[in-house]
Scaffold this motif. Structure first.
Motif, PDB file in Angstrom:
ATOM      1  N   SER A  43       0.816  -1.223   0.000  1.00  0.00           N
ATOM      2  CA  SER A  43       0.000   0.000   0.000  1.00  0.00           C
ATOM      3  C   SER A  43       0.848   1.272   0.000  1.00  0.00           C
ATOM      4  O   SER A  43       0.460   2.275  -0.593  1.00  0.00           O
ATOM      5  CB  SER A  43      -0.945   0.001   1.213  1.00  0.00           C
ATOM      6  N   GLU A  44       2.019   1.240   0.649  1.00  0.00           N
ATOM      7  CA  GLU A  44       2.867   2.436   0.694  1.00  0.00           C
ATOM      8  C   GLU A  44       3.293   2.855  -0.705  1.00  0.00           C
ATOM      9  O   GLU A  44       3.338   4.048  -1.023  1.00  0.00           O
ATOM     10  CB  GLU A  44       4.091   2.184   1.572  1.00  0.00           C
ATOM     11  N   ILE A  45       3.591   1.871  -1.546  1.00  0.00           N
ATOM     12  CA  ILE A  45       3.982   2.171  -2.923  1.00  0.00           C
ATOM     13  C   ILE A  45       2.769   2.503  -3.774  1.00  0.00           C
ATOM     14  O   ILE A  45       2.759   3.485  -4.523  1.00  0.00           O
ATOM     15  CB  ILE A  45       4.757   0.982  -3.531  1.00  0.00           C
ATOM     16  N   PRO A  62       2.352   0.093 -10.760  1.00  0.00           N
ATOM     17  CA  PRO A  62       3.367  -0.098  -9.706  1.00  0.00           C
ATOM     18  C   PRO A  62       3.489  -1.546  -9.241  1.00  0.00           C
ATOM     19  O   PRO A  62       4.573  -1.988  -8.879  1.00  0.00           O
ATOM     20  CB  PRO A  62       2.887   0.820  -8.567  1.00  0.00           C
ATOM     21  N   LEU A  63       2.387  -2.309  -9.235  1.00  0.00           N
ATOM     22  CA  LEU A  63       2.463  -3.713  -8.835  1.00  0.00           C
ATOM     23  C   LEU A  63       3.333  -4.499  -9.810  1.00  0.00           C
ATOM     24  O   LEU A  63       4.118  -5.369  -9.403  1.00  0.00           O
ATOM     25  CB  LEU A  63       1.059  -4.319  -8.773  1.00  0.00           C
ATOM     26  N   PHE A 118      10.654  -0.332  -0.352  1.00  0.00           N
ATOM     27  CA  PHE A 118      11.144  -1.697  -0.551  1.00  0.00           C
ATOM     28  C   PHE A 118      11.828  -2.195   0.725  1.00  0.00           C
ATOM     29  O   PHE A 118      11.682  -3.363   1.103  1.00  0.00           O
ATOM     30  CB  PHE A 118      12.135  -1.745  -1.717  1.00  0.00           C
ATOM     31  N   ALA A 119      12.592  -1.323   1.381  1.00  0.00           N
ATOM     32  CA  ALA A 119      13.268  -1.711   2.625  1.00  0.00           C
ATOM     33  C   ALA A 119      12.259  -2.073   3.706  1.00  0.00           C
ATOM     34  O   ALA A 119      12.512  -2.947   4.544  1.00  0.00           O
ATOM     35  CB  ALA A 119      14.172  -0.575   3.101  1.00  0.00           C
ATOM     36  N   GLY A 120      11.089  -1.409   3.694  1.00  0.00           N
ATOM     37  CA  GLY A 120      10.050  -1.705   4.678  1.00  0.00           C
ATOM     38  C   GLY A 120       9.477  -3.099   4.560  1.00  0.00           C
ATOM     39  O   GLY A 120       8.847  -3.600   5.499  1.00  0.00           O
ATOM     40  N   LEU A 121       9.689  -3.750   3.423  1.00  0.00           N
ATOM     41  CA  LEU A 121       9.198  -5.112   3.240  1.00  0.00           C
ATOM     42  C   LEU A 121       9.956  -6.113   4.112  1.00  0.00           C
ATOM     43  O   LEU A 121       9.483  -7.233   4.328  1.00  0.00           O
ATOM     44  CB  LEU A 121       9.316  -5.527   1.769  1.00  0.00           C
ATOM     45  N   PHE A 122      11.129  -5.717   4.626  1.00  0.00           N
ATOM     46  CA  PHE A 122      11.884  -6.618   5.498  1.00  0.00           C
ATOM     47  C   PHE A 122      11.087  -6.958   6.756  1.00  0.00           C
ATOM     48  O   PHE A 122      11.001  -8.125   7.158  1.00  0.00           O
ATOM     49  CB  PHE A 122      13.231  -5.991   5.875  1.00  0.00           C
ATOM     50  N   LYS A 123      10.497  -5.951   7.370  1.00  0.00           N
ATOM     51  CA  LYS A 123       9.679  -6.190   8.575  1.00  0.00           C
ATOM     52  C   LYS A 123       8.516  -7.121   8.248  1.00  0.00           C
ATOM     53  O   LYS A 123       8.174  -8.018   9.042  1.00  0.00           O
ATOM     54  CB  LYS A 123       9.162  -4.846   9.102  1.00  0.00           C
ATOM     55  N   GLN A 124       7.890  -6.945   7.086  1.00  0.00           N
ATOM     56  CA  GLN A 124       6.794  -7.832   6.691  1.00  0.00           C
ATOM     57  C   GLN A 124       7.281  -9.269   6.525  1.00  0.00           C
ATOM     58  O   GLN A 124       6.579 -10.216   6.890  1.00  0.00           O
ATOM     59  CB  GLN A 124       6.177  -7.350   5.378  1.00  0.00           C
ATOM     60  N   SER A 125       8.490  -9.444   5.971  1.00  0.00           N
ATOM     61  CA  SER A 125       9.016 -10.797   5.788  1.00  0.00           C
ATOM     62  C   SER A 125       9.252 -11.484   7.127  1.00  0.00           C
ATOM     63  O   SER A 125       9.024 -12.691   7.267  1.00  0.00           O
ATOM     64  CB  SER A 125      10.315 -10.745   4.981  1.00  0.00           C
ATOM     65  N   VAL A 126       9.701 -10.720   8.132  1.00  0.00           N
ATOM     66  CA  VAL A 126       9.902 -11.283   9.467  1.00  0.00           C
ATOM     67  C   VAL A 126       8.554 -11.663  10.083  1.00  0.00           C
ATOM     68  O   VAL A 126       8.410 -12.735  10.695  1.00  0.00           O
ATOM     69  CB  VAL A 126      10.658 -10.276  10.368  1.00  0.00           C
TER      70      VAL A 126
END
Length: 427
Positions: A43-45, A62-63, A118-126
């Motif tokens: 959603s951020e993107i 964007p997707l 994109f960097a924020g996706l790291f928290k989602q992966s965890v």
């Protein structure tokens, strides 16, 4: 006489086909595309494009761009030109983009604009790994590895050489200006180009010299050391030892959980060694996971008495296994009975690691964290060099890479459970 099937590269076909026609049903690209659409919050993107009524032709969705960039990293392709080429030549990339072919400028611009997202996706992966019960937080291992910067070490210069070179360039510029007054028109044109080149070079050196001086003052020093260096291509990278030589690098740090080798914390530092990295990495881990493990394993590069004393005050229930010196399999320390109350931090750690329990715990350090760097740098993602320049951009890219590593681990766990494979081939 042998018979052969007719072959004609220009044979026309009237078969209706989709973008993924000919791609196997269990191909990783199919499940990767679905995974990003259904389980990752973008959603951020996506929201950054709302209300954008700029003139010109419509932008790529964007997707589509997110799937292309992340699938490219998963396949070991980080260059925007190589991604654009893959959209033309590779069937799996054609499926990812729906047969659309973004040019390299569009890909590079999109990735640079949304790098922080994109960097924020790291928290989602965890969080996804935790939901899949792939994070145990019983034992974690901390380690670092040098990742090449997007800069050549030949573009670096020491402070002492900057002083000598700038002095020499000023003398050459003065001499050229004097000679230009008595030269003919043709010679003056040549001298003008030479002057522009030398002035530009002098300005670059002066800017680098100023940065080194500011850095020295921030550390309480009057002037930089003569050997202090700066790289003119990426001034925030540093010369670090890699194998038997030296390269322009960043020091990439990770904390890895033992159960499924999930990266629970990722950070980049400009320091050449790991002495001061363990505390900030554990803080990053607590922010990402929200839990404190039982034990932390790290190599001798992270040990110092001040570090351990500070960590024990900050995390009193956490047990640390960090040898003061490099452990040797052939030289084992023997336990010497009950540990005295006033023993030093170094001796206490040595005694703990010399026990049967300590050895049994610490021997897993290499098996927990070092294979992760192997998977990231060579086996799976083939990520051995940063694509961006500057500390902020490099930090974001490293988190993106670690996020993709975690998604790959989630896919492997699901495949073992009998679910369809959603990501890369098995290691």
């Amino acid at each position: 006489m042998s018979r052969f099937k007719q072959h004609d590269s220009f044979q026309l076909s009237f078969l209706p086909c989709s973008a993924g026609f000919g791609l196997p049903d269990d191909h990783p690209a199919r499940f990767f595309s679905q995974f990003l659409e259904d389980e990752i919050d973008l959603s951020e993107i996506l929201n950054s494009f709302k209300g954008d009524a700029s003139p010109g032709r419509p932008a790529y969705h964007p997707l589509l761009m997110v799937k292309l960039i992340m699938y490219g990293y998963a396949q070991g392709i980080t260059s925007s030109r190589e991604l654009a080429k893959a959209c033309i030549e590779r069937l799996d990339f054609r499926f990812i983009t729906g047969s659309q072919m973004p040019d390299h400028r569009s890909i590079a611009r999109f990735r640079k604009t949304h790098l922080e997202a994109f960097a924020g996706l790291f928290k989602q992966s965890v969080d996804l790994a935790a939901a899949e019960e792939l994070i145990e937080m019983n034992e974690v291992a901390v380690d670092g590895s040098k990742i090449l910067a997007n800069a050549s070490k030949r573009k670096a210069m020491s402070y002492s050489r900057m002083l000598d070179t700038s002095k020499q360039l000023r003398a050459e510029i003065y001499k050229l200006k004097q000679e230009a007054h008595i030269a003919n028109d043709r010679k003056q044109a040549e001298m003008k180009k030479d002057l522009q080149f030398k002035r530009k070079k002098l300005q670059t050196i002066c800017t680098g010299k100023k940065k080194l001086e500011e850095k020295a003052k921030s550390r309480g020093n009057r002037r930089p050391e003569d050997k202090a260096q700066i790289n003119f291509t990426d001034s925030e990278s540093a010369i670090m030892r890699v194998g038997s030589g030296f390269e322009q690098c960043y020091n990439a740090q990770i904390v890895v959980d033992k159960k499924a080798q999930i990266v629970v914390a990722a950070k980049v530092t400009q320091d050449c060694n790991d002495k001061l990295q363990i505390e900030p990495m554990l803080v990053e881990m607590v922010v990402a996971v929200g839990l404190i493990p039982k034990r932390v394993l790290a190599d001798s590069g992270y040990f110092s008495e001040a570090n351990i004393a500070r960590l024990l005050l900050k995390f009193p229930k956490l047990e640390f296994f960090i040898p003061p010196n490099r452990q040797s399999a052939s030289k084992e320390l023997k336990s010497q009975g009950r540990i005295p109350a006033e023993i030093s931090v170094i001796d206490r750690m040595r005694r703990k690691l010399s026990t049967k329990k300590g050895k049994a715990i610490y021997k897993f350090r290499k098996a927990i964290v070092e294979p992760v760097f192997g998977q990231i740098k060579s086996a799976n993602l083939k990520f051995a060099r940063f694509s961006f320049r500057g500390f902020k951009a490099v930090s974001a890219e490293w988190k993106l890479v670690c996020a993709i590593h975690n998604l790959w681990k989630i896919q492997r766990a699901r495949a073992k459970k009998g679910s369809a494979s959603i990501f890369l081939q098995a290691a």
